[in-house]
Design an enzyme around this catalytic site. Structure first.
Site, PDB file in Angstrom:
ATOM      1  N   HIS A 143       0.865  -1.199   0.000  1.00 26.75           N
ATOM      2  CA  HIS A 143       0.000   0.000   0.000  1.00 26.75           C
ATOM      3  C   HIS A 143       0.891   1.235   0.000  1.00 26.75           C
ATOM      4  O   HIS A 143       1.766   1.360   0.851  1.00 26.75           O
ATOM      5  CB  HIS A 143      -0.869   0.022   1.270  1.00 26.75           C
ATOM      6  CG  HIS A 143      -2.151  -0.730   1.112  1.00 26.75           C
ATOM      7  ND1 HIS A 143      -3.222  -0.566   1.959  1.00 26.75           N
ATOM      8  CD2 HIS A 143      -2.530  -1.645   0.203  1.00 26.75           C
ATOM      9  CE1 HIS A 143      -4.212  -1.367   1.570  1.00 26.75           C
ATOM     10  NE2 HIS A 143      -3.809  -2.026   0.512  1.00 26.75           N
ATOM     11  N   TYR A 157      -9.112   5.771   7.784  1.00 29.64           N
ATOM     12  CA  TYR A 157      -9.191   6.182   9.182  1.00 29.64           C
ATOM     13  C   TYR A 157     -10.247   7.280   9.237  1.00 29.64           C
ATOM     14  O   TYR A 157     -10.024   8.372   8.698  1.00 29.64           O
ATOM     15  CB  TYR A 157      -7.848   6.724   9.666  1.00 29.64           C
ATOM     16  CG  TYR A 157      -6.769   5.663   9.801  1.00 29.64           C
ATOM     17  CD1 TYR A 157      -6.520   5.070  11.031  1.00 29.64           C
ATOM     18  CD2 TYR A 157      -6.006   5.259   8.701  1.00 29.64           C
ATOM     19  CE1 TYR A 157      -5.541   4.103  11.173  1.00 29.64           C
ATOM     20  CE2 TYR A 157      -5.022   4.285   8.836  1.00 29.64           C
ATOM     21  CZ  TYR A 157      -4.795   3.717  10.072  1.00 29.64           C
ATOM     22  OH  TYR A 157      -3.830   2.753  10.204  1.00 29.64           O
ATOM     23  N   PRO A 182      -3.597   0.762  18.693  1.00 32.41           N
ATOM     24  CA  PRO A 182      -3.363   0.283  17.324  1.00 32.41           C
ATOM     25  C   PRO A 182      -3.534   1.340  16.232  1.00 32.41           C
ATOM     26  O   PRO A 182      -3.308   1.048  15.053  1.00 32.41           O
ATOM     27  CB  PRO A 182      -4.404  -0.836  17.161  1.00 32.41           C
ATOM     28  CG  PRO A 182      -5.429  -0.570  18.196  1.00 32.41           C
ATOM     29  CD  PRO A 182      -4.772   0.146  19.318  1.00 32.41           C
ATOM     30  N   LYS A 241       1.494   0.199  14.895  1.00 32.67           N
ATOM     31  CA  LYS A 241       2.902   0.131  15.291  1.00 32.67           C
ATOM     32  C   LYS A 241       3.284  -1.065  16.168  1.00 32.67           C
ATOM     33  O   LYS A 241       4.473  -1.374  16.299  1.00 32.67           O
ATOM     34  CB  LYS A 241       3.291   1.414  16.061  1.00 32.67           C
ATOM     35  CG  LYS A 241       3.347   2.645  15.205  1.00 32.67           C
ATOM     36  CD  LYS A 241       4.622   2.683  14.384  1.00 32.67           C
ATOM     37  CE  LYS A 241       4.516   3.540  13.158  1.00 32.67           C
ATOM     38  NZ  LYS A 241       4.176   2.834  11.921  1.00 32.67           N
ATOM     39  N   TYR A 260       4.395   6.541   9.622  1.00 29.20           N
ATOM     40  CA  TYR A 260       3.477   5.435   9.339  1.00 29.20           C
ATOM     41  C   TYR A 260       4.198   4.284   8.640  1.00 29.20           C
ATOM     42  O   TYR A 260       4.001   3.116   8.971  1.00 29.20           O
ATOM     43  CB  TYR A 260       2.303   5.931   8.481  1.00 29.20           C
ATOM     44  CG  TYR A 260       1.154   4.960   8.427  1.00 29.20           C
ATOM     45  CD1 TYR A 260       0.108   5.029   9.337  1.00 29.20           C
ATOM     46  CD2 TYR A 260       1.117   3.943   7.465  1.00 29.20           C
ATOM     47  CE1 TYR A 260      -0.943   4.123   9.309  1.00 29.20           C
ATOM     48  CE2 TYR A 260       0.070   3.030   7.419  1.00 29.20           C
ATOM     49  CZ  TYR A 260      -0.952   3.134   8.339  1.00 29.20           C
ATOM     50  OH  TYR A 260      -1.984   2.232   8.296  1.00 29.20           O
TER      51      TYR A 260
HETATM   52  C1  LIG Z   1      -6.422  -7.800  20.381  1.00 31.44           C
HETATM   53  C2  LIG Z   1      -5.172  -7.176  19.790  1.00 31.44           C
HETATM   54  C3  LIG Z   1      -5.247  -6.509  18.574  1.00 31.44           C
HETATM   55  C4  LIG Z   1      -4.100  -5.920  18.033  1.00 31.44           C
HETATM   56  N1  LIG Z   1      -4.200  -5.256  16.836  1.00 31.44           N
HETATM   57  C5  LIG Z   1      -3.097  -4.679  16.331  1.00 31.44           C
HETATM   58  C6  LIG Z   1      -3.141  -3.962  15.124  1.00 31.44           C
HETATM   59  O1  LIG Z   1      -4.185  -3.845  14.499  1.00 31.44           O
HETATM   60  N2  LIG Z   1      -1.995  -3.397  14.666  1.00 31.44           N
HETATM   61  C7  LIG Z   1      -0.799  -3.523  15.346  1.00 31.44           C
HETATM   62  O2  LIG Z   1       0.237  -3.040  14.884  1.00 31.44           O
HETATM   63  N3  LIG Z   1      -0.736  -4.182  16.487  1.00 31.44           N
HETATM   64  C8  LIG Z   1      -1.842  -4.763  16.992  1.00 31.44           C
HETATM   65  N4  LIG Z   1      -1.756  -5.426  18.144  1.00 31.44           N
HETATM   66  C9  LIG Z   1      -0.475  -5.502  18.776  1.00 31.44           C
HETATM   67  C10 LIG Z   1       0.376  -6.612  18.186  1.00 31.44           C
HETATM   68  O3  LIG Z   1      -0.420  -7.751  17.955  1.00 31.44           O
HETATM   69  C11 LIG Z   1       1.508  -6.893  19.158  1.00 31.44           C
HETATM   70  O4  LIG Z   1       2.269  -5.719  19.276  1.00 31.44           O
HETATM   71  C12 LIG Z   1       2.393  -8.057  18.764  1.00 31.44           C
HETATM   72  O5  LIG Z   1       1.689  -9.267  18.843  1.00 31.44           O
HETATM   73  C13 LIG Z   1       3.626  -8.118  19.681  1.00 31.44           C
HETATM   74  O6  LIG Z   1       4.298  -9.317  19.481  1.00 31.44           O
HETATM   75  P1  LIG Z   1       5.042 -10.015  20.697  1.00 31.44           P
HETATM   76  O7  LIG Z   1       5.628 -11.255  20.129  1.00 31.44           O
HETATM   77  O8  LIG Z   1       5.947  -9.036  21.346  1.00 31.44           O
HETATM   78  O9  LIG Z   1       3.923 -10.348  21.772  1.00 31.44           O
HETATM   79  P2  LIG Z   1       2.702 -11.368  21.672  1.00 31.44           P
HETATM   80  O10 LIG Z   1       2.156 -11.430  20.299  1.00 31.44           O
HETATM   81  O11 LIG Z   1       1.788 -11.020  22.790  1.00 31.44           O
HETATM   82  O12 LIG Z   1       3.369 -12.766  21.959  1.00 31.44           O
HETATM   83  C14 LIG Z   1       3.782 -13.144  23.245  1.00 31.44           C
HETATM   84  C15 LIG Z   1       3.751 -14.652  23.350  1.00 31.44           C
HETATM   85  O13 LIG Z   1       4.223 -15.029  24.646  1.00 31.44           O
HETATM   86  C16 LIG Z   1       3.388 -16.044  25.148  1.00 31.44           C
HETATM   87  N5  LIG Z   1       3.456 -16.017  26.623  1.00 31.44           N
HETATM   88  C17 LIG Z   1       2.849 -15.153  27.463  1.00 31.44           C
HETATM   89  N6  LIG Z   1       3.164 -15.438  28.741  1.00 31.44           N
HETATM   90  C18 LIG Z   1       3.991 -16.497  28.696  1.00 31.44           C
HETATM   91  C19 LIG Z   1       4.647 -17.274  29.695  1.00 31.44           C
HETATM   92  N7  LIG Z   1       4.498 -16.986  30.996  1.00 31.44           N
HETATM   93  N8  LIG Z   1       5.420 -18.308  29.310  1.00 31.44           N
HETATM   94  C20 LIG Z   1       5.586 -18.601  27.992  1.00 31.44           C
HETATM   95  N9  LIG Z   1       4.975 -17.906  26.993  1.00 31.44           N
HETATM   96  C21 LIG Z   1       4.194 -16.872  27.346  1.00 31.44           C
HETATM   97  C22 LIG Z   1       2.003 -15.719  24.616  1.00 31.44           C
HETATM   98  O14 LIG Z   1       1.163 -16.847  24.586  1.00 31.44           O
HETATM   99  C23 LIG Z   1       2.344 -15.197  23.223  1.00 31.44           C
HETATM  100  O15 LIG Z   1       2.322 -16.211  22.240  1.00 31.44           O
HETATM  101  C24 LIG Z   1      -2.881  -6.008  18.716  1.00 31.44           C
HETATM  102  C25 LIG Z   1      -2.808  -6.683  19.931  1.00 31.44           C
HETATM  103  C26 LIG Z   1      -3.934  -7.257  20.487  1.00 31.44           C
HETATM  104  C27 LIG Z   1      -3.835  -7.951  21.818  1.00 31.44           C
END
Ligand SMILES: Cc1cc2nc3c(=O)[nH]c(=O)nc-3n(C[C@H](O)[C@H](O)[C@H](O)COP(=O)(O)OP(=O)(O)OC[C@H]3O[C@@H](n4cnc5c(N)ncnc54)[C@H](O)[C@@H]3O)c2cc1C
Length: 389
Positions: A72, A200, A292, A296, A384
């Site tokens: 995009h 948006y 969101p 980011k 962005y």
């Molecule tokens: C509902 C929702 C909607 C979102 N929508 C957007 C969006 O539209 N745009 C955007 O940019 N971002 C969005 N985000 C944010 C984005 O999804 C996150 O920033 C991203 O997933 C971060 O990745 P991560 O691997 O750091 O954390 P996570 O994806 O949270 O992964 C962490 C992992 O650690 C595991 N875990 C947790 N505790 C433990 C433990 N004690 N022991 C072992 N494993 C554990 C979890 O099961 C998970 O699989 C959204 C987040 C949520 C919750």
């Protein structure tokens, strides 16, 4: 068991870090609390910055994204029905890629399987020990067995509710937080997206976002009060409200259908500093959360991974800990830039219960500035599409 880097969490940040380190010859073990199917069913982010796209390719996990992702080079902003476009390519020469987090995670799991990486799904009772010594270790339960994993370094990639950040003594952590007085009700539906580009839309009824995952999968959101529950919203009620918040010409071509996923996500800005304690290094949502609105969250997790990976490669190749010592400050400098952008987009586009006439005029003026000023559009487009890593 022994490894070089123990990674807590098998979401996007844990898997990408493991993939990049393995390719650099550094051994990892990933401990993920949930099953693989559960992790792969979470519907979350969908917009990848240029740097994220490049790093996924570098990790050997970009082939499907390059075929199925949709580049995009702009997005649309609307204020009470008046709509205009921000042309990212013209403003800053970069694009974003529409490709769902679910797909990114699937590609990373596939890439990890292909190189025989070690991932324990459904690892419970994960606990970190001796983190402030040179001999940290992690204990966990898998199946019916208790395990001990010795390592040089622990990467805390376990999201906002994980155990890693909580392992840092509270007195050594400084937390910064803003909780917004609303959430996003989101639905996924197998319908053609109402627009090729994201819209948006600010309106006096509240914010709405028209997003997409592919040509037959739409992702739409409306701002809702924090008190609302998913059960309060029938599909019909969602479509009516969503349509009412879009510009009329867009609403007229909206195709509706049954939702295949519906959820409410609260909006929050959160940073925990520093992102390091002893041999523990935090990445992604474990250290910070953005609303969101600026797309980011996932991208910030990826830039943390990039910085930590560089520092670990330096450590194992040269013995120098300089990169690890600088990791927290380097990552946080970029985190705060993304915090500012996400906060400003959220403030500009949403209805706040406490806002009065002055705040509304400020929103109108911000949007008018983007329409009128090339410099303002460039600043938005740079943020962005992603500040450089
Ligand atoms: C509902 C929702 C909607 C979102 N929508 C957007 C969006 O539209 N745009 C955007 O940019 N971002 C969005 N985000 C944010 C984005 O999804 C996150 O920033 C991203 O997933 C971060 O990745 P991560 O691997 O750091 O954390 P996570 O994806 O949270 O992964 C962490 C992992 O650690 C595991 N875990 C947790 N505790 C433990 C433990 N004690 N022991 C072992 N494993 C554990 C979890 O099961 C998970 O699989 C959204 C987040 C949520 C919750």
């Amino acid at each position: 068991m022994r490894t070089q880097v123990a990674i807590i969490g098998g979401g996007p940040s844990g898997l990408l870090l493991s993939q990049l380190l393995n390719r650099a010859g550094i051994a990892t073990v990933v401990l993920e609390r949930r099953s693989r199917d559960y992790v792969l069913s979470r519907i979350r982010a969908g917009i990848l910055e240029t740097g994220t796209v490049d790093l996924l390719r570098e990790a050997g996990a970009g082939a499907r994204m390059d075929v199925e992702g949709i580049p995009h080079d702009g997005c649309l902003l609307a204020d009470n029905g008046e709509m205009f476009r921000i042309d990212f390519a013209a403003a800053c020469g970069r694009k974003v890629m529409v490709y769902g987090q679910t797909e990114v995670t699937q590609d990373l799991y596939d890439a990890q399987d292909a190189i025989g990486a070690t991932i324990f799904n459904e690892a419970s009772d994960v606990a970190l020990h001796d983190v402030d010594s040179d001999t940290p270790h992690v204990t966990f339960r898998h199946g019916s067995k208790d395990h001990r994993l010795d390592c040089d370094v622990i990467a805390g990639c376990d999201g906002f509710h994980g155990v890693s950040r909580q392992s840092i003594p509270a007195a050594l952590r400084q937390e910064f937080e803003r909780i917004y007085p609303f959430g996003w009700l989101g639905i996924l539906s197998r319908t053609p997206p109402v627009s090729d580009e994201l819209i948006y839309a600010r309106s006096d009824r509240g914010f709405a976002l028209a997003s997409l995952r592919n040509p037959m999968l739409s992702r739409y959101y409306v701002q809702v009060p924090l008190t609302d529950r998913v059960e309060d919203w029938s599909d019909e009620a969602f479509w009516d409200e969503f349509r009412a918040r879009l510009p009329a010409e867009v609403a007229a071509r909206l195709v509706t259908g049954p939702s295949i996923e519906k959820s409410i996500a609260p909006l929050r800005s959160f940073v925990s500093e520093p992102m390091r304690w002893g041999r523990l290094f935090l990445c992604g949502d474990a250290a910070h959360i953005v609303p969101p609105t600026g797309a980011k969250g996932l991208n910030l997790a990826v830039s943390d991974v990039h910085y930590l990976c560089e520092a670990l490669i330096q450590r194992y190749r040269t013995g120098s800990e300089a990169g690890l010592d600088g990791y927290s400050a380097r990552a946080l400098a970029r985190v705060w830039q993304a915090m500012r952008f996400s906060w400003s987009m959220t403030t500009m586009m949403h209805s706040f219960p406490e806002h009065g006439g002055f705040d509304r005029r400020m929103q109108q003026t911000e949007l008018a500035l983007l329409q009128r000023s090339e410099a303002a559009r460039r600043l938005m487009a740079e943020n962005y599409t992603g500040l450089p890593f």
